[in-house]
Design a protein around this motif. Structure first.
Motif, mmCIF file in Angstrom:
data_model
loop_
_atom_site.group_PDB
_atom_site.id
_atom_site.type_symbol
_atom_site.label_atom_id
_atom_site.label_comp_id
_atom_site.label_asym_id
_atom_site.label_seq_id
_atom_site.Cartn_x
_atom_site.Cartn_y
_atom_site.Cartn_z
ATOM 1 N N THR A 35 0.815 -1.222 0.000
ATOM 2 C CA THR A 35 0.000 0.000 0.000
ATOM 3 C C THR A 35 0.847 1.270 0.000
ATOM 4 O O THR A 35 0.297 2.368 0.120
ATOM 5 C CB THR A 35 -0.940 0.032 1.218
ATOM 6 O OG1 THR A 35 -0.139 -0.037 2.404
ATOM 7 C CG2 THR A 35 -1.916 -1.129 1.201
ATOM 8 N N ARG A 61 2.308 4.314 -1.450
ATOM 9 C CA ARG A 61 1.839 5.005 -2.648
ATOM 10 C C ARG A 61 2.835 6.052 -3.120
ATOM 11 O O ARG A 61 3.628 6.580 -2.339
ATOM 12 C CB ARG A 61 0.453 5.606 -2.445
ATOM 13 C CG ARG A 61 0.329 6.602 -1.311
ATOM 14 C CD ARG A 61 -1.136 6.990 -1.121
ATOM 15 N NE ARG A 61 -1.625 7.837 -2.184
ATOM 16 C CZ ARG A 61 -2.894 7.856 -2.625
ATOM 17 N NH1 ARG A 61 -3.792 7.057 -2.077
ATOM 18 N NH2 ARG A 61 -3.265 8.672 -3.592
ATOM 19 N N ASP A 78 2.659 9.465 -5.276
ATOM 20 C CA ASP A 78 1.856 10.483 -5.964
ATOM 21 C C ASP A 78 2.770 11.381 -6.780
ATOM 22 O O ASP A 78 3.821 11.833 -6.300
ATOM 23 C CB ASP A 78 1.100 11.323 -4.927
ATOM 24 C CG ASP A 78 0.038 10.506 -4.212
ATOM 25 O OD1 ASP A 78 -1.015 10.250 -4.821
ATOM 26 O OD2 ASP A 78 0.282 10.082 -3.053
ATOM 27 N N LYS A 102 2.853 2.046 -5.368
ATOM 28 C CA LYS A 102 1.774 2.120 -6.363
ATOM 29 C C LYS A 102 1.444 3.573 -6.699
ATOM 30 O O LYS A 102 1.260 4.391 -5.801
ATOM 31 C CB LYS A 102 0.523 1.420 -5.823
ATOM 32 C CG LYS A 102 0.681 -0.091 -5.746
ATOM 33 C CD LYS A 102 -0.600 -0.775 -5.324
ATOM 34 C CE LYS A 102 -0.437 -2.286 -5.407
ATOM 35 N NZ LYS A 102 -1.644 -2.997 -4.934
ATOM 36 N N PRO A 145 -1.292 5.950 -7.792
ATOM 37 C CA PRO A 145 -2.752 5.868 -7.784
ATOM 38 C C PRO A 145 -3.342 6.203 -9.153
ATOM 39 O O PRO A 145 -2.721 6.888 -9.968
ATOM 40 C CB PRO A 145 -3.175 6.900 -6.742
ATOM 41 C CG PRO A 145 -2.015 7.803 -6.574
ATOM 42 C CD PRO A 145 -0.789 7.052 -6.962
ATOM 43 N N GLY A 202 -7.522 8.648 -7.589
ATOM 44 C CA GLY A 202 -6.725 8.745 -6.369
ATOM 45 C C GLY A 202 -6.612 7.437 -5.613
ATOM 46 O O GLY A 202 -5.939 7.361 -4.593
ATOM 47 N N LYS A 203 -7.234 6.366 -6.135
ATOM 48 C CA LYS A 203 -7.174 5.074 -5.442
ATOM 49 C C LYS A 203 -6.043 4.209 -5.993
ATOM 50 O O LYS A 203 -5.677 4.303 -7.162
ATOM 51 C CB LYS A 203 -8.508 4.328 -5.614
ATOM 52 C CG LYS A 203 -9.643 4.935 -4.821
ATOM 53 C CD LYS A 203 -10.888 4.046 -4.886
ATOM 54 C CE LYS A 203 -12.035 4.696 -4.134
ATOM 55 N NZ LYS A 203 -13.335 4.149 -4.564
ATOM 56 N N LEU A 204 -5.556 3.312 -5.135
ATOM 57 C CA LEU A 204 -4.518 2.387 -5.570
ATOM 58 C C LEU A 204 -5.149 1.249 -6.354
ATOM 59 O O LEU A 204 -6.223 0.756 -6.002
ATOM 60 C CB LEU A 204 -3.771 1.814 -4.365
ATOM 61 C CG LEU A 204 -3.062 2.851 -3.488
ATOM 62 C CD1 LEU A 204 -2.278 2.147 -2.377
ATOM 63 C CD2 LEU A 204 -2.121 3.717 -4.321
#
Lengths: 626, 626
Positions: free
Chosen positions: A181, A183, A185, A225, A227, A231-233
């Motif tokens: 999880t 992330r 950005d 990851k 996104p 905005g979600k993985l």
């Protein structure tokens, strides 16, 4: 005094008498090399390993890296002997031993490079980890990074100024990388060199060498990851990309810039491998605000969403490295117990117990020789497998024809889970026997062997557990390319069988080689049928239920093959008139091969029967019944 | 929350459903007892073990006993939790749980006593060692000491005021006790109570609990040689006698007198079992001059030159104790990993990998169930063997007829090397699997299982190494009394086979029990033939060359027998209509039995083929070939 790290006589045998590493010198990449340059590099490695790595192995086990509060965050302190050893290694130019000249390297074949590595790992697996992680990291960037990334991060790593890590696991995602999880950005600000900049946030677990005071900078290679537009993985492995996250940002001119927002959250305390700091790292926690903003700055490596594939360059190398580490820990434990068995007097023969006579060295007891011979068979067999696999890497990279390179690649892919797993299983067993040979002394920290046993137990866990490599072998590798990998292996084994069956027909040893060749051929036929039966089960849950057993059976067959290969060479040398110490050495190889074929290979029978029956005992077991 | 020490459901099954311990209450010695009194004792043990022993298990591993300079000699300091736990154990009267009422005991059967011990060992093997060494010492003195020695040393031990040790090994004499050189010279001065007094001098190695601050006095039982008329020591075991050497002399009225001349020379630092002080002791070094003279004062126990035989009362008890310790370390590791497997989410099924779905508990993976089932089969099988052996001790001591007592004694003698060795081998393997189930977490000291693995590795070494028990079984036990011990075992196994083959003929499970009964009967026939072949070899060096393998093969056959015994009971209970949790429990027993017969017993085939061929691979191996 013979080295207790590795047997140089055996190394010579493996490299020059068996794997014919000298033949590589015909290839353009290695044309400056010769047996003399190889030996000079090995001499250097043995010397530094003996003088600077081995002496603090026990001390770094007892005085682990520890975290202390720094000005802004936790820092890790490591005993000074580690840095001194690493400096000598770097100073000898060994970090880039296998690299191109233009990167400051020596262009040594991978096979020779692995021998150098073997000496360091045998001497001190923990200190060595800092180096090998750096090399693995650098190799990954060489394959997938931009020239600018190579200039800015890889070159300083080969110079030993920066060290590297690989950051994959997270507390909730170890074997299951699809569940990470962390992330990344996209940062509106461009990187200094125009590359796209990201801000990473998340936690990484089990990061070896994740924090230390041994180099000016640490280059983390991080899976995270990016996104989606919402905005979600993205769930699963497809969303994973690979990033460079340096501890300190690196300026255009190569000097160090701001502290990046990756900090130590805590250390794990392992049973073995204690000298390598093993870290929980927080990314983007906010301890630091690089470029005035939250989030650890990261730079994308390769294409987005290709992170796992890019990282797997490093993983396959790391897996052979794990097998190599397991093999040489088994090997040094064997040599330690061999020395002990020759020098420790205890007891008498069952048939001559007169207590007025002096005690015998324990070598005189058959059961002690059994434990030594088993260790020899496991550790020399494992090292042979590791060097054979390394030789395949050289073939894959430098063989003359695309066909030869492809063939080597197939064999290597098939062998990788075995090269990783078999030594990790059987060389721990060797270390257990090394303790047993020492008796009570071996169980104490006043002797060395208990540490090998503890250190080695890690190897069946990291870089993919034993079970995962079983699934990799049976669930992927045997079926890949319509079975082409399996066929490559089978063809190669059959060549050895033919060679063994026809070797030295006049010599007394030839009959025994034929028997062994027949046994290996039969085992290969059997596992081929069993593999077909497993795939005919029509239910992948049944096919794969006992994949670990399949991995173990295939491992024993492969190592039997490695022993037959060695026996053919040894028998040839004896037939050609080897004498004295040489003759003893070859006799030892033949006896270890005999041991493997009489004591070990037959164990496969029971495993294959179990597999062939599509046994569902473990599949049927229910939670409530435990 | 289920206990992670042992399964009480399983204990109930073993004691009451299988071994019928309640039947012992018919015998005069146990007539005051009932299932209720047994359960009350077990409740107490489980409670104290859980509350006071388990909580400091990790702490005593991390903060080992350490030596500090005292006024006159080195002293050992131990974390206070150990004394608090021991006080609770002593306060509950458990030290004398199996002893006569007149000694302050409870007259519990040995089988029940071993269950109490199992809880403490599972909770904390190191702290427990202080107690069990004391019990073993006291039992030895009860068998061979004078009434005055019992009064002066044994009673205070059962009251927990004195603790005991066994001092056998010396630095140059571990397995080879015939080579000890500690000497005991007759002292012209008589002991206070008229017993002959000796002065001991020498060094003893590996003395567990040899020095500590946990009790007012330490009663060392010491093997030493009384010199002949020429002042020389008699070579061999015949010269060995047994002595009491108290740390403090004990006055007529039981108060402590002078400090005796036995002092700590140093501590060994082990890989595991770290909480038990393990000492090098010097006797008669001159630090103290009891009664104004040099030499540690010792009192002869039993007849001179019978020391080894006298000590072996303790050794046989200790060997079953080692097997028990190994079994329950395997057992608690199994329960720890079972709990982890139920609660750790990781990964998905191979056939349903949708990463958008939540991860499954790792219990859902077949390979994890394999590792749990193997642990169950090893640790429950080992505990069954240990309790079966303990039940034989009860039979040997209290069966109604001399024939029954003799029969039990023969079975027990045969099984002792197996009861010691099989758990020591396979429950370490279980602990390794417990680590593997935990993945990287299991390899850290933040979790418990790595300690079990380290602690358990000792058990194949002390109280006779694995190899020595192989020689004991194949070289002595199978041939003793014209094979009567072997026959006793074979007869007993055949009874189980007959029972299994004829059990519940209407029930669906009966066919499977018959298959397992046939497999066990075949294995027994086979090892009988192999034993004859080994003895027909005509050369004891060949007969005994692979004795360790013989021990391992016999061990697997014996544990298969233990599993079939359990399966017959479980199948019977299911046939009788067991439901709910009970049914699940019995299904678990049947599945573990199935696992053992499908996965484990067939391994014996290869071992027996090797043995039958009178394989000389290890015998032929030469020192120069290594």
């Amino acid at each position: 005094m013979q080295s207790k790290l590795l047997s140089r006589r055996d190394i010579d045998f493996l490299l020059y008498e068996w794997l014919d590493v000298e033949a590589l010198n015909q290839r353009p990449r290695f044309q400056d090399h010769s047996r003399e340059t190889f030996n000079a590099a090995i001499d250097t490695a043995e010397q530094i390993a003996t003088d600077l790595f081995a002496p603090h192995n026990k001390k770094s086990d007892l005085q682990e890296p520890h975290a202390v509060p720094g000005e802004h965050c936790l820092e890790v302190k490591i005993i000074p002997e580690v840095k001194a050893a690493l400096d000598a290694y770097v100073g000898a130019g060994l970090l880039a031993a296998g690299q191109d000249y233009e990167l400051g390297g020596m262009q040594l074949p991978v096979t020779v490079e692995k021998v150098l590595a073997a000496y360091f790992t045998a001497a001190n697996v923990s200190t060595t980890s800092y180096l090998f992680l750096t090399i693995g990291n650098a190799n990954t960037l060489l394959k997938t990074g931009t020239p600018e990334q190579v200039r800015r991060y890889v070159r300083p790593m080969f110079e030993g100024r920066f060290f590297g890590t690989m950051c994959l696991s997270e507390p909730q995602a170890g074997s299951s990388l699809s569940d990470i999880t962390t992330r990344a950005d996209a940062d509106p600000v461009q990187g200094l060199d125009g590359e796209r900049q990201y801000r990473l946030s998340g936690n990484k677990m089990w990061i070896s060498a994740g924090e230390h005071d041994l180099a000016g900078n640490i280059v983390h290679l991080v899976l995270a990851k990016i996104p989606g537009a919402d905005g979600k993985l993205i769930p699963g492995v497809k969303g994973i990309s690979l990033f460079i996250v340096p501890k300190f940002l690196v300026n255009e001119d190569g000097t160090l810039g701001e502290r990046n927002d990756v900090v130590l959250a805590g250390l794990n305390h392992k049973m073995g491998n204690r000298g390598t700091s093993n870290c929980l790292l927080n990314f983007g926690e906010g301890k630091f605000k690089p470029q005035g903003k939250g989030g650890a700055i990261g730079y994308l490596v390769g294409n987005p969403h290709q992170g796992l594939a890019n990282m797997f360059h490093m993983m396959n190398e790391a897996r052979i490295g794990v097998g190599a580490g397991a093999a040489v820990l088994g090997y040094t434990g064997y040599l330690h117990s061999l020395d002990y068995a020759r020098n420790r007097p205890q007891g008498r023969h069952p048939a001559a117990k007169d207590p007025a006579q002096p005690q015998l060295p324990i070598m005189a007891h058959t059961d002690v020789r059994r434990m030594l011979l088993a260790q020899k068979a496991y550790s020399e067999g494992a090292l042979a497998l590791v060097l054979y696999s390394s030789r395949l890497v050289d073939e894959q990279q430098t063989a003359a024809t695309p066909e030869a390179r492809e063939h080597a690649g197939r064999l290597l892919d098939f062998l990788t889970p075995i090269t990783k797993s078999w030594p990790s299983q059987w060389c721990v067993e060797a270390n257990s026997l090394a303790i047993q040979v020492h008796g009570g002394y071996g169980y104490t920290r006043e002797y060395n062997v208990e540490q090998f046993y503890r250190d080695n137990r890690l190897n069946a866990i990291h870089e993919g557990t034993h079970g995962i490599h079983g699934l990799d072998l049976l669930g992927r590798k045997v079926a890949m390319q319509d079975g082409a990998l399996f066929k490559a292996l089978a063809g190669q084994v059959r060549k050895t069988v033919d060679r063994a069956a026809s070797a030295n027909p006049q010599h007394a040893l030839s009959a025994e080689l034929r028997v062994q060749a027949d046994a290996l051929a039969a085992a290969l036929r059997r596992i081929t049928h069993v593999t077909q039966a497993l795939y005919a089960a029509g239910d992948m849950n049944k096919t794969l239920a006992n994949a670990s057993t399949y991995l173990e059976a295939m491992g024993h067959i492969v190592v039997a093959w490695m022993w037959l290969e060695q026996a053919v060479v040894a028998a040839g040398a004896l037939a050609a008139g080897a004498a004295g110490d040489d003759a003893n050495f070859y006799q030892g190889k033949l006896q270890a091969c005999r041991y493997f074929f009489r004591w070990e290979l037959p164990k496969v029978q029971q495993q294959l029967e179990l597999l062939e029956s599509i046994d569902t005992t473990t599949l049927d077991m229910q939670d409530a019944w435990f």
